[in-house]
Design a protein around this motif. Structure first.
Motif, short mmCIF file in Angstrom:
data_model
loop_
_atom_site.label_atom_id
_atom_site.label_comp_id
_atom_site.label_asym_id
_atom_site.label_seq_id
_atom_site.Cartn_x
_atom_site.Cartn_y
_atom_site.Cartn_z
N ALA A 195 0.84 -1.21 0.00
CA ALA A 195 0.00 0.00 0.00
C ALA A 195 0.87 1.25 0.00
CB ALA A 195 -0.93 -0.02 1.21
N ARG A 196 1.94 1.26 0.81
CA ARG A 196 2.83 2.43 0.82
C ARG A 196 3.50 2.61 -0.53
NH1 ARG A 196 4.47 0.53 5.91
NH2 ARG A 196 6.39 -0.27 4.98
N ARG A 197 3.90 1.50 -1.14
CA ARG A 197 4.58 1.58 -2.43
C ARG A 197 3.65 2.16 -3.50
NH1 ARG A 197 8.84 -1.29 -4.86
NH2 ARG A 197 9.14 -0.39 -6.93
N LEU A 198 2.37 1.78 -3.43
CA LEU A 198 1.41 2.26 -4.43
C LEU A 198 0.76 3.59 -4.02
CD1 LEU A 198 -0.45 -1.08 -5.31
CD2 LEU A 198 1.43 -0.01 -6.55
N ALA A 199 1.05 4.00 -2.80
CA ALA A 199 0.44 5.23 -2.27
C ALA A 199 -1.07 5.15 -2.30
CB ALA A 199 0.93 6.46 -3.06
N CYS A 200 -1.59 3.99 -1.81
CA CYS A 200 -3.04 3.79 -1.78
C CYS A 200 -3.43 3.29 -0.40
CB CYS A 200 -3.48 2.81 -2.86
SG CYS A 200 -2.92 1.13 -2.60
N SER A 201 -4.71 3.30 -0.14
CA SER A 201 -5.22 2.86 1.16
C SER A 201 -5.31 1.33 1.20
CB SER A 201 -6.59 3.45 1.41
OG SER A 201 -7.52 2.95 0.46
N ASP A 202 -5.48 0.78 2.40
CA ASP A 202 -5.64 -0.66 2.53
C ASP A 202 -6.87 -1.13 1.79
OD1 ASP A 202 -3.38 -0.67 4.08
OD2 ASP A 202 -4.44 -0.81 6.00
N ARG A 203 -7.94 -0.33 1.84
CA ARG A 203 -9.19 -0.70 1.16
C ARG A 203 -8.97 -0.77 -0.35
NH1 ARG A 203 -14.94 2.57 1.74
NH2 ARG A 203 -16.15 1.18 0.37
N THR A 204 -8.22 0.18 -0.91
CA THR A 204 -7.95 0.16 -2.36
C THR A 204 -7.10 -1.05 -2.72
OG1 THR A 204 -8.05 2.57 -2.46
CG2 THR A 204 -6.91 1.44 -4.26
N LEU A 205 -6.16 -1.38 -1.86
CA LEU A 205 -5.32 -2.55 -2.12
C LEU A 205 -6.14 -3.83 -2.13
CD1 LEU A 205 -2.57 -3.86 -2.56
CD2 LEU A 205 -2.25 -3.85 -0.07
N ARG A 206 -7.08 -3.96 -1.15
CA ARG A 206 -7.92 -5.15 -1.11
C ARG A 206 -8.76 -5.25 -2.38
NH1 ARG A 206 -8.38 -3.67 4.35
NH2 ARG A 206 -10.39 -2.64 3.97
N ARG A 207 -9.23 -4.10 -2.87
CA ARG A 207 -10.02 -4.11 -4.10
C ARG A 207 -9.15 -4.57 -5.29
NH1 ARG A 207 -10.35 -0.46 -7.91
NH2 ARG A 207 -9.39 1.17 -6.62
N LEU A 208 -7.91 -4.10 -5.35
CA LEU A 208 -7.02 -4.50 -6.43
C LEU A 208 -6.73 -6.02 -6.38
CD1 LEU A 208 -4.40 -1.59 -6.40
CD2 LEU A 208 -5.98 -2.15 -8.25
N LEU A 209 -6.55 -6.50 -5.15
CA LEU A 209 -6.28 -7.94 -5.01
C LEU A 209 -7.48 -8.78 -5.47
CD1 LEU A 209 -4.41 -7.97 -1.58
CD2 LEU A 209 -3.43 -8.48 -3.83
N ASN A 210 -8.68 -8.35 -5.11
CA ASN A 210 -9.88 -9.07 -5.55
C ASN A 210 -10.01 -9.06 -7.07
OD1 ASN A 210 -10.69 -9.78 -2.96
ND2 ASN A 210 -11.85 -7.86 -2.65
N GLN A 211 -9.69 -7.91 -7.69
CA GLN A 211 -9.76 -7.81 -9.15
C GLN A 211 -8.75 -8.77 -9.81
OE1 GLN A 211 -9.08 -3.67 -9.96
NE2 GLN A 211 -11.17 -3.06 -9.44
N ILE A 212 -7.54 -8.81 -9.21
CA ILE A 212 -6.50 -9.69 -9.76
C ILE A 212 -6.93 -11.15 -9.68
CG2 ILE A 212 -4.17 -10.55 -9.37
CD1 ILE A 212 -3.44 -7.69 -8.45
N MET A 213 -7.47 -11.55 -8.49
CA MET A 213 -7.89 -12.94 -8.33
C MET A 213 -9.01 -13.30 -9.28
SD MET A 213 -7.59 -13.74 -4.23
CE MET A 213 -8.58 -12.34 -3.70
N GLU A 214 -9.92 -12.36 -9.49
CA GLU A 214 -11.05 -12.62 -10.41
C GLU A 214 -10.54 -12.77 -11.83
OE1 GLU A 214 -15.27 -10.59 -11.84
OE2 GLU A 214 -14.07 -9.66 -10.26
#
Length: 335
Positions: free
Chosen positions: A295-314
């Motif tokens: 999250a720090r590396r992407l400069a995003c929130s934990d919630r945004t990171l969880r959304r990205l991870l869900n998109q990747i898995m899908e």
């Protein structure tokens, strides 16, 4: 008068008792005290043909039939002749024995001497290779084995699909083994799905050693050039013995491979749809980075990171982050 001149007997020797006749002849000739060649020839000339043959067979007369031999000389002559024949027979048997041993050694030796002339075709232009393959595929009758570490462009794949389906319709059993890297593109995914739907056995392995076709276990086509798929040097080998060796290579890679599924194709298509940010997340996950670090590396929130991870898995068809990482590694998205 005749009896007086021939006091030893009053009858000519006959063959009724050849031994008695021979002894009578020998006695008369010996009793004369000297070997009179003319008289001896006359005596032998008066013998019957049957008696003459009996005497010659036992060497009791010389080869010319003019002199009578005593039994001792006849025995020596017979022994010498038999000795010579025995030596000749032994020599002949020795030659025959040597010949038999040579034949046995050829039968039991490795059959490296039975070399097969293998017809080889070589192409540096893959378009020419494809035209040659079309001719070969059209006469295939039994089995077609294919190994792919990559696929050509969509236009070539469409043409290949048509030829493959024609071969399948003729009753040729088809098996195709492809690498995970090769199924990443949408064109290859569609091609493999169409083959599987038509009844071709398709399996996917992490890697495959060769870009190769084997037709009816008699003909092998390999990409042996410097290109990723062996381009620049295609070899066609026409030999059942050579083909059997490459069949073993194919089966060795085929047995542990996984059956191709639509989900695998979906993964390949989805992988192409990953955004740059999603790919970066996969790379960071592969390094073992924790969520806070990513999250720090992407400069995003934990919630945004969880959304990205869900998109990747899908998109990858994964049910967990771990499975997403494994799939990404298999697809070559991370190193």
């Amino acid at each position: 008068m005749r009896a007086a001149e021939n006091p030893q007997g009053s009858r000519q020797p006959t063959a009724s008792d050849p031994r008695e006749a021979y002894l009578a002849l020998l006695e008369r000739i010996t009793a004369s005290g000297a070997r009179n060649g003319t008289a001896e020839r006359d005596e032998l000339g008066d013998t019957s043909a049957e008696l003459g043959r009996w005497l010659r067979e036992r060497r009791l007369v010389d080869p010319g039939g003019e002199r009578l031999n005593p039994p001792e000389r006849a025995m020596r002559t017979v022994l010498l002749e038999h000795g010579r024949r025995l030596r000749e027979t032994a020599e002949e048997l020795g030659r025959e024995t040597e010949a038999l041993q040579d034949l046995l050694s050829l039968l039991t030796a490795p059959r490296h001497a039975s070399r097969e002339a293998v017809e080889i075709e070589y192409f540096t232009d893959r378009s020419l290779t494809r035209r040659r393959l079309e001719a070969l595929d059209s006469v295939g009758t039994d089995e077609f084995l294919a190994m792919r570490n990559g696929f050509p462009d969509p236009r070539v794949l469409e043409s290949s699909l048509s030829a493959d389906l024609d071969m399948l319709a003729r009753g040729v059993r088809m098996r195709m083994l492809t690498s995970q890297q090769a199924v990443r593109s949408q064109a290859s995914a569609r091609y493999l799905h169409a083959l599987a739907e038509a009844g071709v056995e398709v399996r996917v392995a992490p890697t495959v050693p060769l870009h190769m076709n084997i037709l009816d276990r008699t003909t092998v086509v390999m990409g042996a050039g410097p290109g990723p798929q062996g381009e620049g040097g295609d070899v066609i080998l026409h030999s059942a013995h050579v083909a059997q060796g490459f069949v073993k290579v194919f089966l060795h890679a085929w047995d542990p491979a996984q059956p191709h599924t639509e989900r695998q194709s979906g993964r390949g298509r989805a992988a192409c749809g990953l955004s740059a940010q999603e790919r970066e997340v996969l790379v960071l996950l592969a390094t073992g980075a924790k969520d806070e670090t990513i999250a720090r590396r992407l400069a995003c929130s934990d919630r945004t990171l969880r959304r990205l991870l869900n998109q990747i898995m899908e998109k990858l068809g994964a049910s967990s982050r771990f499975e997403a990482g494994v799939t990404a590694a298999r697809l070559g998205l991370v190193s």
